[in-house]
Design a protein around this motif. Sequence first.
Motif, mmCIF file in Angstrom:
data_model
loop_
_atom_site.group_PDB
_atom_site.id
_atom_site.type_symbol
_atom_site.label_atom_id
_atom_site.label_comp_id
_atom_site.label_asym_id
_atom_site.label_seq_id
_atom_site.Cartn_x
_atom_site.Cartn_y
_atom_site.Cartn_z
ATOM 1 N N THR A 88 1.503 9.608 -5.294
ATOM 2 C CA THR A 88 2.012 10.917 -4.863
ATOM 3 C C THR A 88 2.942 11.512 -5.913
ATOM 4 O O THR A 88 2.838 12.696 -6.264
ATOM 5 N N LYS A 95 0.822 -1.218 0.000
ATOM 6 C CA LYS A 95 0.000 0.000 0.000
ATOM 7 C C LYS A 95 0.857 1.271 0.000
ATOM 8 O O LYS A 95 0.563 2.231 -0.712
ATOM 9 N N LYS A 101 0.910 4.184 -2.793
ATOM 10 C CA LYS A 101 0.668 5.560 -2.374
ATOM 11 C C LYS A 101 1.821 6.458 -2.813
ATOM 12 O O LYS A 101 1.602 7.602 -3.241
#
Length: 203
Positions: free
Chosen positions: A88, A80, A84
């Motif tokens: 980003t 995860k 992420k």
Amino acid sequence: MSLIGKGILLINLAVYCMGFSRAGKAYTFFIGYLAWILICEIVFYVLNSQKINNLFFSHYYLIGQFLLLGLFFHEILIEKYQKKTARTFLIIIPVVLVIQYIIYPEKYYVFNLFEIFVTSYSIIILALFHLYNILDTQKKYNYISLGLLLYLISSTVIFLSGNLYTVMNRKLHKEIWVFNVVMFIVYQIFILTEYLSSRRKNV
């Protein structure tokens, strides 16, 4: 890019497109990346043949490469925090670059060292994430990731020195760009090896 590099790139695009019908998102993004590189090489060649400074197009090359490879790694990363991180990068970096070009429009006509650094090294980080993930699992996209690391690390150093070409020894400058071409060919061979390896596993 040399004729050998263009030839292997065409072969890679052709063989990867043959598996497009059963492809997932990651595979599709990677085909898009190969197609984008080929389109950029054609544009660079046309602009150069018309004696037009093609330096400005390097920004489109770098950003397109960053977005497509960023999406590719976002699909294949499993943790995860890694996904992420990829999201980003994909959101923040383009926004920051757009703001930079608005504030400093003159950077559009030179090698943008900040752009080169953030787009290339963010992909290097994502590639390292993937290689770490597959240490004890099925080796998928490992040749692509390894080849990409070798190519991006070497080409980034070369691009970062791009604005210094006027003060460099002319012969040395040529040798550096020849090295970049060789590394691109090596990278394309890694991509082809990935395809051949996956075909053997599926037989």
